[in-house]
Write a protein that holds these residues in place. Structure first.
Motif, PDB file in Angstrom:
ATOM      1  N   LEU A 267     -42.005  -9.633   4.041  1.00  0.00           N
ATOM      2  CA  LEU A 267     -40.683  -9.462   3.448  1.00  0.00           C
ATOM      3  C   LEU A 267     -40.260  -7.994   3.435  1.00  0.00           C
ATOM      4  O   LEU A 267     -39.059  -7.696   3.336  1.00  0.00           O
ATOM      5  N   LEU A 268     -41.219  -7.113   3.555  1.00  0.00           N
ATOM      6  CA  LEU A 268     -40.913  -5.681   3.582  1.00  0.00           C
ATOM      7  C   LEU A 268     -40.581  -5.178   4.984  1.00  0.00           C
ATOM      8  O   LEU A 268     -39.967  -4.120   5.133  1.00  0.00           O
ATOM      9  N   THR A 269     -40.970  -5.934   6.002  1.00  0.00           N
ATOM     10  CA  THR A 269     -40.849  -5.420   7.368  1.00  0.00           C
ATOM     11  C   THR A 269     -40.138  -6.343   8.348  1.00  0.00           C
ATOM     12  O   THR A 269     -39.653  -5.875   9.390  1.00  0.00           O
ATOM     13  N   ASP A 270     -40.075  -7.633   8.054  1.00  0.00           N
ATOM     14  CA  ASP A 270     -39.580  -8.618   9.015  1.00  0.00           C
ATOM     15  C   ASP A 270     -38.228  -9.185   8.565  1.00  0.00           C
ATOM     16  O   ASP A 270     -38.172  -9.943   7.593  1.00  0.00           O
ATOM     17  N   PRO A 271     -37.133  -8.842   9.237  1.00  0.00           N
ATOM     18  CA  PRO A 271     -35.818  -9.367   8.839  1.00  0.00           C
ATOM     19  C   PRO A 271     -35.752 -10.896   8.841  1.00  0.00           C
ATOM     20  O   PRO A 271     -35.091 -11.487   7.990  1.00  0.00           O
ATOM     21  N   ALA A 272     -36.438 -11.537   9.783  1.00  0.00           N
ATOM     22  CA  ALA A 272     -36.421 -12.997   9.837  1.00  0.00           C
ATOM     23  C   ALA A 272     -37.069 -13.592   8.587  1.00  0.00           C
ATOM     24  O   ALA A 272     -36.574 -14.585   8.031  1.00  0.00           O
ATOM     25  N   ALA A 273     -38.160 -13.006   8.135  1.00  0.00           N
ATOM     26  CA  ALA A 273     -38.839 -13.497   6.935  1.00  0.00           C
ATOM     27  C   ALA A 273     -37.953 -13.323   5.713  1.00  0.00           C
ATOM     28  O   ALA A 273     -37.882 -14.209   4.841  1.00  0.00           O
ATOM     29  N   LEU A 274     -37.264 -12.195   5.627  1.00  0.00           N
ATOM     30  CA  LEU A 274     -36.374 -11.957   4.490  1.00  0.00           C
ATOM     31  C   LEU A 274     -35.200 -12.934   4.518  1.00  0.00           C
ATOM     32  O   LEU A 274     -34.799 -13.469   3.474  1.00  0.00           O
ATOM     33  N   GLY A 275     -34.657 -13.186   5.685  1.00  0.00           N
ATOM     34  CA  GLY A 275     -33.563 -14.139   5.812  1.00  0.00           C
ATOM     35  C   GLY A 275     -33.993 -15.545   5.420  1.00  0.00           C
ATOM     36  O   GLY A 275     -33.248 -16.269   4.741  1.00  0.00           O
ATOM     37  N   ALA A 276     -35.200 -15.930   5.815  1.00  0.00           N
ATOM     38  CA  ALA A 276     -35.712 -17.259   5.472  1.00  0.00           C
ATOM     39  C   ALA A 276     -35.901 -17.404   3.966  1.00  0.00           C
ATOM     40  O   ALA A 276     -35.629 -18.474   3.390  1.00  0.00           O
TER      41      ALA A 276
END
Length: 281
Positions: free
Chosen positions: A263-272
């Motif tokens: 969540l600190l580095t991956d935009p896709a993970a944050l979006g999900a």
């Protein structure tokens, strides 16, 4: 036939005059270069050449030309790729007055982000996820609530976090918080360098359209929002998050960044994460 002593003296006098003219001409050139932004002076010469006799100076210059001094440049301002998106985002104080909300009130998810302007880990987070947060806020998918703490000032030299947080609050008052907030992290000095000076903060403010003016400048100089900085610090302390800065609350519940480091580095993970929270509402 060897020249007489009188002739040798005359020739030496002529050479001395020629050397004086050459030195004077070089001074004129140095002045012109200085006026054109490139300075070349005797200070550029090695120390052992500055006090040599004229003939020695002449021989030294023929072996090693003078080095031109580079003009002094002001620190550059690093831009952020999401500039246009940030310029269109609304920002206001959070309901409790201690945070700053960026985005739209109809967003189904509130993501609270705890940050310190001197924290290098937070700067890395903003570099990786700042554009994603801005895009989701612009799409009415998430309301980002920034809580800005400044406790690194207690462990590092200088009051950089205090000054930067006060400046960010002033930027909110004058309609430039989203972009100014991003620029502060994009141009963060080394943690152990007290680089967030008043002059630097004003320079960064000049990069935000219509932000600089007598009021903004005075609010930085006078630390106009110092009490608010303390209020924001109290909000951070009371939240008792477990990961320092950056930390997150999703709709009021702490996000375990230890278990979800992407969540600190991956935009896709944050979006999900945001999309899943929106479906759960």
């Amino acid at each position: 036939m060897a020249a007489s002593p009188r002739v040798r003296v005359a020739k030496a006098a002529v050479a001395a005059v020629a050397l004086a003219v050459a030195v004077g001409g070089e001074a004129t050139v140095a002045k012109a270069l200085s006026e054109g932004g490139l300075q070349r002076t005797t200070a550029d010469r090695p120390a052992d050449q500055r006090m040599l006799a004229p003939a020695a100076v002449s021989r030294s210059l023929s072996r090693a030309p003078l080095v031109k001094a580079s003009p002094v440049k002001a620190p550059l301002v690093k831009d952020v790729p999401q500039r246009r998106v940030l310029l269109g985002l609304p920002a206001r104080l959070s309901p409790d007055g201690a945070g700053i909300d960026v985005g739209y009130a109809d967003a189904p998810v509130v993501l609270t982000v705890f940050e310190d302007f001197r924290c290098s880990t937070t700067a890395a987070f903003e570099a990786r996820q700042g554009a994603k947060l801005a895009a989701m806020a612009a799409a009415h998918q998430v309301l980002v609530r920034y809580v800005l703490e400044s406790s690194l000032d207690q462990r590092l030299p200088g009051p950089g976090a205090l000054l930067a947080t006060n400046a960010a609050r002033a930027a909110l008052a004058h309609g430039g918080f989203p972009e100014y907030h991003a620029l502060l992290f994009a141009n963060q000095p080394d943690e152990y360098t007290d680089g967030f000076t008043e002059a630097r903060l004003l320079q960064l403010g000049s990069s935000v359209p219509h932000l600089r003016g007598p009021a903004f400048d005075a609010e930085l100089h006078d630390l106009w929002y110092r009490s608010w900085v303390g209020q924001a610090q109290t909000a951070y302390t009371d939240a008792k998050v477990h990961h320092g800065t950056p930390s997150m609350l999703l709709n009021g519940q702490e996000v375990d960044l230890g278990a979800q480091p992407k969540l600190l580095t991956d935009p896709a993970a944050l979006g999900a994460l945001v999309q899943q929270a929106a479906k759960s509402n």
